[in-house]
Design an enzyme around this catalytic site. Structure first.
Site, short mmCIF file in Angstrom:
data_model
loop_
_atom_site.label_atom_id
_atom_site.label_comp_id
_atom_site.label_asym_id
_atom_site.label_seq_id
_atom_site.Cartn_x
_atom_site.Cartn_y
_atom_site.Cartn_z
N GLU A 90 -15.60 -8.21 0.76
CA GLU A 90 -15.35 -8.21 2.19
C GLU A 90 -15.23 -6.79 2.74
O GLU A 90 -14.74 -5.88 2.07
CB GLU A 90 -14.06 -8.99 2.49
CG GLU A 90 -14.21 -10.46 2.15
CD GLU A 90 -12.94 -11.28 2.37
OE1 GLU A 90 -13.07 -12.48 2.68
OE2 GLU A 90 -11.83 -10.72 2.24
N CYS A 103 -13.12 -0.82 7.07
CA CYS A 103 -12.44 -0.88 5.77
C CYS A 103 -13.46 -1.38 4.75
O CYS A 103 -13.99 -2.48 4.89
CB CYS A 103 -11.24 -1.81 5.87
SG CYS A 103 -10.30 -1.97 4.34
N CYS A 110 -10.24 -6.55 -8.57
CA CYS A 110 -9.51 -5.32 -8.92
C CYS A 110 -8.76 -5.57 -10.22
O CYS A 110 -8.14 -6.62 -10.39
CB CYS A 110 -8.54 -4.93 -7.81
SG CYS A 110 -7.70 -3.35 -8.13
N CYS A 114 -1.82 -5.26 -8.73
CA CYS A 114 -0.62 -5.06 -7.92
C CYS A 114 -0.08 -6.42 -7.48
O CYS A 114 -0.84 -7.29 -7.03
CB CYS A 114 -0.93 -4.18 -6.72
SG CYS A 114 -1.41 -2.49 -7.19
N CYS A 117 -0.85 -8.07 -3.83
CA CYS A 117 -2.19 -7.93 -3.28
C CYS A 117 -3.06 -9.13 -3.61
O CYS A 117 -3.21 -9.49 -4.79
CB CYS A 117 -2.84 -6.64 -3.82
SG CYS A 117 -4.51 -6.36 -3.21
N CYS A 344 -4.27 -6.16 5.97
CA CYS A 344 -4.04 -5.39 4.75
C CYS A 344 -3.48 -6.27 3.66
O CYS A 344 -2.51 -7.01 3.87
CB CYS A 344 -3.07 -4.25 5.06
SG CYS A 344 -2.72 -3.21 3.65
#
Length: 378
Positions: A90, A103, A110, A114, A117, A344
């Site tokens: 995205e 962004c 990933c 984290c 996230c 975010c």
């Protein structure tokens, strides 16, 4: 076939050298690709026909395919790009009065895991290519122009996207070579021509790669901090176990010697009852003292299964006041695009996870009085 979108200025120059052509051809082709958004080599009419034919024999222009294009009530726009193998990433465009920010994602998923996230919870498949990274900016500019984007800078002949933030899916410094080539295209006057101050890379803290970026292509820097001490950050941002805060802040200070801005932006997601107390704000002041910085407090954007809650507005304001009273410029990020999961920490795309993380991962539960254990990286 070579995808021309995979080549930065040096790559295009090398390609034309192989074809027996002068270096200036690279600049011509780069302008066709990144300023005129050509989709076929045949469109490049300032190249002689025999050269176009030879180029078409070895190269092509291959954009990532758009699966979905969604616009939020506040004008934020999100594209989902098919990057093959069951993966999709995205990119998010955020329009503001004085800028248009994109962004950009750097990985399908990933690996850094984290705890708060959504991308990290999806697992990890692979790094994106240069074409897949740059293709996000190329498509955004082209689509916005085709849809009649209006802004003072567009009316002056500039592209709709004025700022790029490498804050989408993935850890940019874990895909170092492709990201640096993409950054060089963002900055190249024959491509997108953005200033280093208008391109920001966000990292969770891969210290050796941060030192390499300082030498290779220093742009504005944002660091995902999220905790004022190693004990909590080890749980929230597991890469901290390898590169703890003292090493990370020292790397930030080294980076500032070459950076286009004279400060680092520290990002700090506000998690209710986990990292938002007055004592933690004071500890954060002590931690960053000596490192020129600004703090950006990010209200947590919930996603299914996160186990965390957003700090109340009053708590965020009290946390900000402690930082501001200590002389640290502190902003609170405005949530944009949350109605289309474009805020975010919400980007997830589609990831064919090679880590099996989702099957192994227990649910995360945040406590109201103290930080709850969160899963370690595997």
């Amino acid at each position: 076939m070579i995808n021309l979108l995979d080549l930065d200025a040096a790559g295009l120059t090398a390609l034309f050298a192989d074809l027996g052509e002068k270096p200036f051809r690279a600049a011509q082709v780069s302008r066709w690709l990144h300023q005129r958004f050509a989709t076929d080599i045949g469109e490049m009419t300032d190249l002689a026909r025999p050269l176009r034919e030879r180029l078409a024999g070895v190269a092509e222009i291959r954009d990532p395919t758009v699966i979905r294009d969604t616009t939020a009530a506040d004008g934020t726009r999100k594209w989902l790009f098919d990057v093959g193998g069951g993966n999709a990433v995205e990119a998010v465009y955020i329009p503001e009065d004085d800028r248009g920010t994109l962004c950009v994602s750097s990985q399908a998923g990933c690996a850094l895991d984290c705890a708060f996230c959504s991308t990290g919870r999806q697992g990890f498949s692979r790094n994106l290519t240069v074409a897949e990274i740059v293709g996000q900016l190329r498509h955004a500019n082209r689509a916005l122009l085709a849809d009649g984007a209006t802004a003072p800078w567009v009316e002056q002949g500039r592209a709709p996207v004025t700022n790029v933030v490498m804050m989408g899916m993935g850890e940019p410094l874990a895909n170092f070579d492709a990201v640096v080539s993409a950054l060089s295209l963002f900055l190249d006057d024959n491509a997108y021509g953005l200033s280093r101050r208008r391109v920001t890379l966000s990292t969770s803290g891969l210290v050796p790669a941060l030192d390499r970026l300082r030498e290779a292509c220093p742009v504005a820097l944002a660091v995902s901090l999220h905790a004022p001490d190693d004990a909590l950050r080890d749980r929230l941002v597991p890469i901290n176990r390898k590169y703890p805060l003292a090493l990370l802040l020292a790397a930030c200070r080294r980076y500032l010697e070459r950076a286009p801005r004279d400060f680092v932006t520290f990002e700090y997601v506000m998690l209710d009852g986990v990292n938002d107390s007055d004592a933690q704000a004071r500890a954060l002041v002590a931690l960053v003292r000596g490192t020129p910085c600004k703090l950006n407090l990010i209200p947590f954007n919930p996603f299914t299964g996160s186990g965390f809650a957003t700090s109340p507005r009053a708590r965020v304001l009290a946390f900000q006041k402690i930082l501001m009273d200590a002389g640290i410029v502190t902003t609170i990020r405005k949530t944009r695009g949350d109605d289309i999961d474009a805020a975010c920490g919400q980007l997830a795309g589609q990831v064919r996870d090679r880590t099996n993380r989702r099957r192994r991962m227990p649910p995360v539960v945040a406590a109201s009085a103290a930080p709850a254990p969160v899963p370690a990286a595997h």
